[in-house]
Design an enzyme around this catalytic site. Sequence first.
Site, PDB file in Angstrom:
ATOM      1  N   CYS A 284      -5.031  -6.688   0.761  1.00  0.00           N
ATOM      2  CA  CYS A 284      -4.587  -5.765  -0.401  1.00  0.00           C
ATOM      3  C   CYS A 284      -5.556  -4.568  -0.042  1.00  0.00           C
ATOM      4  CB  CYS A 284      -4.662  -6.278  -1.618  1.00  0.00           C
ATOM      5  SG  CYS A 284      -3.579  -7.515  -2.024  1.00  0.00           S
TER       6      CYS A 284
ATOM      7  N   GLU B  40       5.659  -5.676  -9.371  1.00  0.00           N
ATOM      8  CA  GLU B  40       5.122  -5.121  -8.113  1.00  0.00           C
ATOM      9  C   GLU B  40       5.933  -6.074  -6.940  1.00  0.00           C
ATOM     10  OE1 GLU B  40       0.827  -4.493  -7.176  1.00  0.00           O
ATOM     11  OE2 GLU B  40       1.362  -6.241  -6.139  1.00  0.00           O
TER      12      GLU B  40
ATOM     13  N   HIS C  10       5.919   8.153  -5.336  1.00  0.00           N
ATOM     14  CA  HIS C  10       6.045   8.655  -3.816  1.00  0.00           C
ATOM     15  C   HIS C  10       4.473   9.420  -3.621  1.00  0.00           C
ATOM     16  CE1 HIS C  10      10.130   7.635  -3.369  1.00  0.00           C
ATOM     17  NE2 HIS C  10       9.917   7.910  -2.016  1.00  0.00           N
TER      18      HIS C  10
HETATM   19 ZN    ZN Z   1      -0.604  -3.856  -3.329  1.00  0.00          ZN
END
Ligand code: ZN
Length: 157
Positions: A26, A144, A68
């Site tokens: 990550c 997510e 974005h």
């Molecule tokens: Zn992530």
Amino acid sequence: MKMTIDGWGNNLRFSSAHFIPELGKCSRLHGHDYAVSIELEGDVKDGILVDYGDVKKIVRNILEPYDHRVLIPTRKTRSVVEVKSDQVIVEYSGKKMSFFKDDVCFIDADISSSENLASLIASQLKNELNVYENLKTLSLTVFEGPSQGSSFQVNLK
Ligand SMILES: [Zn+2]
């Protein structure tokens, strides 16, 4: 009464790039499709809790600046952020990245985790929902990807 609005089904979504320093893979710059689902609880007034359309419009306006863009945490505990004219320079773990300022969304947090995003977006939405006197609690989940997310609950009164 409770009302639920699913973020995937109602296009309450945004796509962003981010990184989380010192957290394995990550820590590399990568992206997610996020969706924001909400649950509102309160007293029904004249047969409705609140107009779904009004709430979705408010949520979409809140999410628009995230979409974005690269999410850049501004609490400089894990990364150093410097703004030089139209460039945002980020340094952490020996890495140095530079982004065009308009491509960035600054996040008031130390990392742009889904937990912190849920807390931030819930407090933004709380401010907008204060006009609805019959609403009592908001529970907001930032997904997510389609199958994992973080929820944050806040009292509206
Ligand atoms: Zn992530």
